[in-house]
Enzyme design. Structure first.
Site, PDB file in Angstrom:
ATOM      1  NE  ARG A 253      -2.345   0.561   3.536  1.00  0.00           N
ATOM      2  CZ  ARG A 253      -2.559   1.494   4.212  1.00  0.00           C
ATOM      3  NH1 ARG A 253      -2.151   2.948   4.053  1.00  0.00           N
ATOM      4  NH2 ARG A 253      -1.890   1.276   5.690  1.00  0.00           N
TER       5      ARG A 253
ATOM      6  CE1 TYR B  14     -13.329   6.830 -19.728  1.00  0.00           C
ATOM      7  CE2 TYR B  14     -12.421   7.754 -17.594  1.00  0.00           C
ATOM      8  CZ  TYR B  14     -13.225   6.797 -18.224  1.00  0.00           C
ATOM      9  OH  TYR B  14     -13.497   5.550 -17.904  1.00  0.00           O
TER      10      TYR B  14
ATOM     11  CG  ASP C 133      -5.761  11.422 -19.433  1.00  0.00           C
ATOM     12  OD1 ASP C 133      -5.152  10.704 -20.074  1.00  0.00           O
ATOM     13  OD2 ASP C 133      -7.089  11.142 -18.955  1.00  0.00           O
TER      14      ASP C 133
ATOM     15  CE  LYS D 123      -8.889   3.135 -21.327  1.00  0.00           C
ATOM     16  NZ  LYS D 123      -8.982   3.359 -20.137  1.00  0.00           N
TER      17      LYS D 123
END
Length: 387
Positions: free
Chosen positions: A51, A105, A177, A202
């Site tokens: 984490r 997006y 982005d 992606k």
């Protein structure tokens, strides 16, 4: 970014940057550290825990992405939206203001429309891609500007250098982005942008078998972001880190083919009488082609087009595809097609989509690495549905 990486070309960085040296067996790949418990004190003198984003596999892939983005620091998380939301959680609080490009997006739009106001964060939307419009939207409490270029799904282009120059003068952070462009085609940090975010699901991974996200920026900003990510816990598993690093090693090779195929597809569609509109920044008639050519090394594998006719016609076109698979997501080696109004922007109200220019017959293509002629034949066969 390691000092030696800064002297390497992009393909070399894809293969070698960040790789963890296996001193036990001599393997050339970063080992999978499948442990959630690490001894204290350990070899590094730090507490190691998944984490905290500091197990070797997480660090290796984050360093590779940082090297590709010419960043001082990188971090990987469980999804693109985890990366995006971490930025707002890290830098914004009640009473702050942010400026967002309106054609983002759909997941980012949902976050900004539904969650940020609930946290007392004011949001302003800029419909234009003119820097003056972004500047006019700023307020005394504006904390950051968030944009995409090329944008999803209309491939709009924003002048990143001009945006960064304006924002720096006003003391406002800029976030880009860079998912569609990838660090192979565009490096926003080199143009003065503060933070780059990716849906690593992606192109970074590239094989449609992994969900992940990534951030890259200077070290001082990462000192604010990393504790927030550790607190909320969107960590990436050792196995997913392995898959992501494996995918990144071929990123430069894959993007060269994506760029080549998308340009061929866009050029084909632009000359086809059965097509009403094509959206691709590599085409010389794209309204911001000159800016794209200046700030990008390649124009990417994403494009959108509108076949002549209505939404029903477009659905018939989609049904005739063979190689272009109707599927959500993008950036894999295979070619995909989707209707943004039914997928990425399904949650956006129809009147807002229409204002954004996202029509019901708009088809978004993620052009893969297949043989170019096969893709063009598939398009020709599909477009016969318009006659």
């Amino acid at each position: 970014m390691a000092k030696e990486s800064s002297n390497w070309g992009l393909s070399t960085r894809c293969v070698h940057a960040g790789t963890f040296e296996d001193t036990m067996a001599g393997g050339v790949n970063t080992p999978i550290f499948a442990s959630s418990a690490f001894q204290v004190p350990g070899p590094t003198g730090r507490v190691v825990y998944p984490r905290y984003q500091n197990i070797p596999g997480q660090v290796a892939v984050a360093q590779k992405i940082a090297a590709l983005e010419n960043a001082q620091a990188g971090i990987v998380v469980s999804s693109g939206m985890a990366a995006i939301s971490s930025i707002f959680l890290a830098f914004c609080q009640t009473g702050d203001h942010v400026v967002l490009q309106s054609d983002l997006y759909g997941g980012t739009l949902g976050l900004a429309q539904r969650d940020l106001p609930r946290r007392g964060i004011d949001v302003s939307w800029v419909d234009s891609h003119r820097i003056e419009e972004f500047e006019a939207a700023l307020r005394p409490k504006t904390r950051l500007i968030y944009v995409e270029t090329p944008s999803n799904p209309l491939m709009k282009i924003l002048d990143l250098e001009a945006l960064a120059r304006m924002a720096q003068a006003r003391g406002v952070l800029t976030v880009v982005d860079n998912t569609f462009a990838t660090p192979i085609n565009q490096n926003p940090l080199d143009l003065g942008i503060d933070i780059v975010v990716h849906s690593g699901t992606k192109y970074l991974n590239g094989h449609s078998d992994l969900c992940c996200g990534a951030l890259a920026c200077r070290s001082t900003l990462m000192e604010t972001i990393a504790p927030v990510i550790s607190l909320y816990g969107p960590s990436l598993s050792p196995y997913d880190c392995f898959l992501l690093e494996r995918g990144l090693k071929t990123l430069a090779l894959r993007m060269a083919r994506h760029n080549q195929n998308a340009m061929a597809v866009a050029s084909y569609l632009a000359q086809d009488s059965r097509v009403a509109r094509v959206y691709y920044p590599g085409l010389t008639d794209h309204p911001k082609h000159a800016i794209a050519a200046r700030q990008m090394r390649g124009f990417g594998g994403m494009l959108s087009f509108e076949p002549k006719g209505n939404a029903e016609t477009a659905h018939r076109v989609m049904e005739r595809f063979t190689l272009f698979k109707p599927a959500v997501s993008l950036g894999g080696v295979e070619s995909l097609a989707c209707f943004p109004v039914e997928t990425s922007h399904a949650s956006v109200p129809p009147n807002q989509r229409e204002k954004m220019g996202i029509r019901d017959n708009l088809i978004r293509l993620s052009v893969g690495i297949e043989d170019t002629e096969d893709l063009l034949k598939d398009l020709d066969r599909a477009l016969q549905a318009t006659v």
